[in-house]
Structures are given as C-alpha cells and as structure tokens.
Design a protein around this motif. Structure first.
Motif, PDB file in Angstrom:
ATOM      1  N   ASP A  13       0.830  -1.205   0.000  1.00 22.71           N
ATOM      2  CA  ASP A  13       0.000   0.000   0.000  1.00 22.71           C
ATOM      3  C   ASP A  13       0.865   1.255   0.000  1.00 22.71           C
ATOM      4  OD1 ASP A  13      -2.335  -1.478  -0.050  1.00 22.71           O
ATOM      5  OD2 ASP A  13      -2.630  -1.378   2.124  1.00 22.71           O
ATOM      6  N   MET A  14       1.949   1.239   0.751  1.00 23.92           N
ATOM      7  CA  MET A  14       2.867   2.379   0.791  1.00 23.92           C
ATOM      8  C   MET A  14       3.443   2.637  -0.600  1.00 23.92           C
ATOM      9  SD  MET A  14       4.235   4.539   3.062  1.00 23.92           S
ATOM     10  CE  MET A  14       4.768   3.931   4.632  1.00 23.92           C
ATOM     11  N   GLU A  15       3.808   1.578  -1.286  1.00 25.27           N
ATOM     12  CA  GLU A  15       4.350   1.714  -2.644  1.00 25.27           C
ATOM     13  C   GLU A  15       3.296   2.305  -3.584  1.00 25.27           C
ATOM     14  OE1 GLU A  15       5.839  -1.274  -6.121  1.00 25.27           O
ATOM     15  OE2 GLU A  15       6.551  -1.687  -4.083  1.00 25.27           O
ATOM     16  N   TRP A  16       2.049   1.826  -3.487  1.00 26.26           N
ATOM     17  CA  TRP A  16       0.975   2.347  -4.330  1.00 26.26           C
ATOM     18  C   TRP A  16       0.735   3.831  -4.054  1.00 26.26           C
ATOM     19  CZ3 TRP A  16      -3.730   4.655  -3.562  1.00 26.26           C
ATOM     20  CH2 TRP A  16      -4.532   4.789  -4.704  1.00 26.26           C
ATOM     21  N   ILE A  17       0.711   4.200  -2.785  1.00 27.47           N
ATOM     22  CA  ILE A  17       0.506   5.613  -2.423  1.00 27.47           C
ATOM     23  C   ILE A  17       1.606   6.477  -3.016  1.00 27.47           C
ATOM     24  CG2 ILE A  17       0.559   7.247  -0.482  1.00 27.47           C
ATOM     25  CD1 ILE A  17      -0.846   4.984   1.164  1.00 27.47           C
ATOM     26  N   ASN A  18       2.845   6.057  -2.861  1.00 31.46           N
ATOM     27  CA  ASN A  18       3.978   6.853  -3.346  1.00 31.46           C
ATOM     28  C   ASN A  18       4.073   6.885  -4.866  1.00 31.46           C
ATOM     29  OD1 ASN A  18       4.902   7.671  -0.812  1.00 31.46           O
ATOM     30  ND2 ASN A  18       6.082   5.797  -0.552  1.00 31.46           N
ATOM     31  N   ASN A  19       3.711   5.779  -5.539  1.00 32.01           N
ATOM     32  CA  ASN A  19       3.897   5.695  -6.985  1.00 32.01           C
ATOM     33  C   ASN A  19       2.673   6.054  -7.807  1.00 32.01           C
ATOM     34  OD1 ASN A  19       6.589   4.870  -6.710  1.00 32.01           O
ATOM     35  ND2 ASN A  19       5.980   2.743  -6.475  1.00 32.01           N
ATOM     36  N   HIS A  20       1.482   6.064  -7.186  1.00 32.74           N
ATOM     37  CA  HIS A  20       0.260   6.335  -7.947  1.00 32.74           C
ATOM     38  C   HIS A  20      -0.579   7.462  -7.355  1.00 32.74           C
ATOM     39  CE1 HIS A  20       0.963   2.867 -10.483  1.00 32.74           C
ATOM     40  NE2 HIS A  20       1.272   2.197  -9.388  1.00 32.74           N
ATOM     41  N   TRP A  21      -0.899   7.345  -6.057  1.00 34.77           N
ATOM     42  CA  TRP A  21      -1.817   8.312  -5.473  1.00 34.77           C
ATOM     43  C   TRP A  21      -1.220   9.718  -5.400  1.00 34.77           C
ATOM     44  CZ3 TRP A  21      -2.434  11.235  -0.867  1.00 34.77           C
ATOM     45  CH2 TRP A  21      -3.724  11.729  -0.672  1.00 34.77           C
ATOM     46  N   PHE A  22      -0.014   9.844  -4.840  1.00 32.93           N
ATOM     47  CA  PHE A  22       0.586  11.174  -4.719  1.00 32.93           C
ATOM     48  C   PHE A  22       0.921  11.796  -6.066  1.00 32.93           C
ATOM     49  CE2 PHE A  22       1.251  11.351  -0.068  1.00 32.93           C
ATOM     50  CZ  PHE A  22       0.809  12.654   0.099  1.00 32.93           C
ATOM     51  N   PRO A  23       1.480  11.053  -7.026  1.00 35.02           N
ATOM     52  CA  PRO A  23       1.699  11.677  -8.338  1.00 35.02           C
ATOM     53  C   PRO A  23       0.402  12.213  -8.958  1.00 35.02           C
ATOM     54  CG  PRO A  23       3.019   9.703  -8.168  1.00 35.02           C
ATOM     55  CD  PRO A  23       2.116   9.732  -6.951  1.00 35.02           C
ATOM     56  N   THR A  24      -0.698  11.486  -8.796  1.00 36.41           N
ATOM     57  CA  THR A  24      -1.986  11.954  -9.320  1.00 36.41           C
ATOM     58  C   THR A  24      -2.421  13.223  -8.611  1.00 36.41           C
ATOM     59  OG1 THR A  24      -2.635   9.691  -9.859  1.00 36.41           O
ATOM     60  CG2 THR A  24      -4.413  11.318  -9.671  1.00 36.41           C
ATOM     61  N   LEU A  25      -2.263  13.258  -7.312  1.00 32.54           N
ATOM     62  CA  LEU A  25      -2.593  14.432  -6.519  1.00 32.54           C
ATOM     63  C   LEU A  25      -1.784  15.641  -6.980  1.00 32.54           C
ATOM     64  CD1 LEU A  25      -4.202  15.125  -3.779  1.00 32.54           C
ATOM     65  CD2 LEU A  25      -1.970  14.920  -2.721  1.00 32.54           C
ATOM     66  N   LEU A  26      -0.495  15.446  -7.160  1.00 31.36           N
ATOM     67  CA  LEU A  26       0.375  16.542  -7.554  1.00 31.36           C
ATOM     68  C   LEU A  26       0.114  16.993  -8.990  1.00 31.36           C
ATOM     69  CD1 LEU A  26       3.640  15.269  -5.855  1.00 31.36           C
ATOM     70  CD2 LEU A  26       2.067  17.031  -5.025  1.00 31.36           C
ATOM     71  N   GLU A  27      -0.178  16.054  -9.882  1.00 24.59           N
ATOM     72  CA  GLU A  27      -0.519  16.412 -11.261  1.00 24.59           C
ATOM     73  C   GLU A  27      -1.786  17.249 -11.313  1.00 24.59           C
ATOM     74  OE1 GLU A  27      -0.721  12.922 -13.717  1.00 24.59           O
ATOM     75  OE2 GLU A  27       1.364  12.388 -13.270  1.00 24.59           O
ATOM     76  N   ALA A  28      -2.671  17.045 -10.362  1.00 26.14           N
ATOM     77  CA  ALA A  28      -3.910  17.821 -10.296  1.00 26.14           C
ATOM     78  C   ALA A  28      -3.650  19.242  -9.786  1.00 26.14           C
ATOM     79  CB  ALA A  28      -4.919  17.121  -9.399  1.00 26.14           C
ATOM     80  N   GLY A  29      -2.440  19.507  -9.334  1.00 27.93           N
ATOM     81  CA  GLY A  29      -2.089  20.846  -8.875  1.00 27.93           C
ATOM     82  C   GLY A  29      -2.321  21.099  -7.399  1.00 27.93           C
ATOM     83  N   ILE A  30      -2.594  20.054  -6.640  1.00 25.93           N
ATOM     84  CA  ILE A  30      -2.809  20.231  -5.202  1.00 25.93           C
ATOM     85  C   ILE A  30      -1.502  20.703  -4.564  1.00 25.93           C
ATOM     86  CG2 ILE A  30      -3.473  19.095  -3.044  1.00 25.93           C
ATOM     87  CD1 ILE A  30      -5.731  19.352  -5.178  1.00 25.93           C
ATOM     88  N   GLN A  31      -1.582  21.759  -3.788  1.00 26.48           N
ATOM     89  CA  GLN A  31      -0.396  22.327  -3.155  1.00 26.48           C
ATOM     90  C   GLN A  31      -0.416  22.224  -1.643  1.00 26.48           C
ATOM     91  OE1 GLN A  31      -0.326  26.329  -4.608  1.00 26.48           O
ATOM     92  NE2 GLN A  31       0.076  25.709  -6.701  1.00 26.48           N
TER      93      GLN A  31
END
Length: 86
Positions: A13-31
């Motif tokens: 789950d940690m790997e999924w969060i770091n490799n998928h969830w956070f990149p998606t969040l950041l691509e959306a422009g969340i600051q």
C-alpha cells in the motif's frame, strides 16, 4: 486526509501511495493538504513518512491537525487549490 482510525500501512500500500496516489494528486495541482492525525502510533508514523517524501518538493505543504474542523479552517485560508479527502 482524515487518518484518525488508520493503522500501520503495509509495504504494498505504501508503494501504491507513493507511486500512484501522490503523483496523481500533484498532477492535479494540489499544493496543500490538511492531515488529521491517527490515534494509532503506527498509522501516525506511516502518514508522517509518506508526507515527508512529498514535502521535499518545496511547493507542497501539509499540516497536521487533531480534528477535521481545524484542518478545513486552515485550508479555507489558503489562496491555492486544495483537497479535503473524506
């Protein structure tokens, strides 16, 4: 994110969060992200580890709160795109 009742995060789950969830969040422009602290020490440590990786980007800010209301109040004052996950 409200992590109040979260336990430890397993490695997959940690790997999924770091490799998928956070990149998606950041691509959306969340600051900014308000994090409601887990009452479980292992959950709290896991979230702090995840957030510390993202905060190295210098343009992402998070703050820890004991309750949702304080987190929402902090985000409401922000002059940037924000997220309040349920």
């Amino acid at each position: 994110g409200n992590t109040t009742n979260m336990d430890a995060i397993d490695e997959a789950d940690m790997e999924w969060i770091n490799n998928h969830w956070f990149p998606t969040l950041l691509e959306a422009g969340i600051q900014k992200m308000a994090v409601i602290v887990s009452i479980n020490v292992f959950g709290k440590m896991a979230v702090e580890d995840i957030i510390s990786i993202v905060e190295t980007l210098n343009w992402f800010e998070s703050r820890y709160f004991d309750n949702v209301e304080e987190g929402i109040e902090w985000l409401a004052k922000a002059d940037v795109k924000t997220a309040v996950p349920s």
